[in-house]
Design an enzyme around this catalytic site. Structure first.
Site, PDB file in Angstrom:
ATOM      1  N   ASP A 109       0.873  -1.172   0.000  1.00  0.00           N
ATOM      2  CA  ASP A 109       0.000   0.000   0.000  1.00  0.00           C
ATOM      3  C   ASP A 109       0.907   1.218   0.000  1.00  0.00           C
ATOM      4  O   ASP A 109       1.607   1.479   0.982  1.00  0.00           O
ATOM      5  CB  ASP A 109      -0.902  -0.020   1.238  1.00  0.00           C
ATOM      6  CG  ASP A 109      -1.864   1.162   1.288  1.00  0.00           C
ATOM      7  OD1 ASP A 109      -1.669   2.140   0.535  1.00  0.00           O
ATOM      8  OD2 ASP A 109      -2.809   1.117   2.101  1.00  0.00           O
ATOM      9  N   ASN A 150       3.055   2.393 -10.345  1.00  0.00           N
ATOM     10  CA  ASN A 150       1.829   2.356 -11.135  1.00  0.00           C
ATOM     11  C   ASN A 150       0.590   2.756 -10.339  1.00  0.00           C
ATOM     12  O   ASN A 150      -0.485   2.906 -10.911  1.00  0.00           O
ATOM     13  CB  ASN A 150       1.634   0.944 -11.718  1.00  0.00           C
ATOM     14  CG  ASN A 150       0.498   0.888 -12.711  1.00  0.00           C
ATOM     15  OD1 ASN A 150       0.396   1.721 -13.596  1.00  0.00           O
ATOM     16  ND2 ASN A 150      -0.393  -0.088 -12.546  1.00  0.00           N
ATOM     17  N   TYR A 182      -6.281  15.188  -9.689  1.00  0.00           N
ATOM     18  CA  TYR A 182      -5.547  14.213 -10.490  1.00  0.00           C
ATOM     19  C   TYR A 182      -4.443  14.894 -11.297  1.00  0.00           C
ATOM     20  O   TYR A 182      -3.280  14.483 -11.262  1.00  0.00           O
ATOM     21  CB  TYR A 182      -6.516  13.485 -11.422  1.00  0.00           C
ATOM     22  CG  TYR A 182      -5.870  12.442 -12.289  1.00  0.00           C
ATOM     23  CD1 TYR A 182      -5.618  11.164 -11.799  1.00  0.00           C
ATOM     24  CD2 TYR A 182      -5.492  12.723 -13.604  1.00  0.00           C
ATOM     25  CE1 TYR A 182      -5.014  10.194 -12.598  1.00  0.00           C
ATOM     26  CE2 TYR A 182      -4.895  11.764 -14.397  1.00  0.00           C
ATOM     27  CZ  TYR A 182      -4.658  10.505 -13.890  1.00  0.00           C
ATOM     28  OH  TYR A 182      -4.051   9.550 -14.678  1.00  0.00           O
ATOM     29  N   LYS A 217      -0.357  14.453 -10.784  1.00  0.00           N
ATOM     30  CA  LYS A 217       0.428  13.828 -11.844  1.00  0.00           C
ATOM     31  C   LYS A 217       1.477  14.794 -12.405  1.00  0.00           C
ATOM     32  O   LYS A 217       2.580  14.379 -12.782  1.00  0.00           O
ATOM     33  CB  LYS A 217      -0.488  13.324 -12.961  1.00  0.00           C
ATOM     34  CG  LYS A 217      -1.307  12.105 -12.593  1.00  0.00           C
ATOM     35  CD  LYS A 217      -0.438  10.869 -12.364  1.00  0.00           C
ATOM     36  CE  LYS A 217      -1.267   9.619 -12.202  1.00  0.00           C
ATOM     37  NZ  LYS A 217      -0.449   8.397 -12.025  1.00  0.00           N
TER      38      LYS A 217
END
Length: 201
Positions: A29, A56, A125, A129
């Site tokens: 995790d 990932n 998001y 990123k």
């Protein structure tokens, strides 16, 4: 090869679906420091080194939000998974990567985070990123003397949860990640790619 998941049973299930004896399930995790330490210790005990790390883990595609109305609980959760997770994992596994003759780090990013074309979109998001892309550049510079190649890869819109059933087939999205994990010593580092082709930051 190690396949990780937050839920060990899901990792086992994924390995069983692959039907490949060389794939080993491992619980990890990326938001839990203790889980990361256990995973790194297990890899060290079993193999003594790590040749390639693929960060990932990702999530929180908050398409329902705008920048001005964003819920910061969601923003923080996105950062925990999409930025701090890969950062923590890379710190923990760096000593094992440095024992490899050809260390590779692959950060799975998104073309949506490219600053040259960035606009409105899922704010938590995209911001997390974009920060992951910055981390990629810094890691590439810091690990250059160790022979590590560190790159960010956009797999495209892939048919995985929560994108399923839309998106490209999973093997097509994964191909660029595999390419970056297996780069030769004279391969690129500190880059941003999709389908083996460079993207603008």
């Amino acid at each position: 090869m190690l396949l990780t998941a937050r839920d060990f049973q899901k990792a086992q299930q994924a390995v069983a679906e692959l039907s490949h004896d060389s794939v080993i399930p491992l619980q990890l995790d990326v938001t839990d420091d203790a889980s990361i330490r256990r995973a790194a210790a297990e890899v060290e005990a079993r193999y003594g080194r790590l040749d390639a790390l693929v960060n990932n883990a990702g999530g929180h595609y908050d398409y329902w939000q705008t920048v001005l109305e964003a819920d910061f609980k969601t923003v923080r959760e996105a950062a925990e998974t999409n930025l701090y997770g890969p950062w923590r994992v890379t710190q923990a596994f760096a000593p094992l990567l440095k024992k490899s003759g050809q260390p590779r780090i692959v950060n799975v990013s998104s073309g949506a985070a490219a600053l040259n074309s960035l606009g409105a979109g899922p704010p938590a998001y995209i911001a997390s990123k974009a920060a992951l892309n910055a981390l990629t550049r810094m890691l590439a510079a810091e690990l250059a003397e160790d022979g590590a190649l560190v790159n960010a890869i956009c797999p495209g819109w892939v048919a995985t949860d929560p994108n399923n059933p839309g998106g490209r087939p999973i093997p097509e999205g994964a191909a660029g990640i595999v390419w970056a994990a297996l780069l030769p010593d004279d391969g690129p580092t500190g880059g941003f790619f999709r389908d083996e082709q460079p993207l603008e930051w």
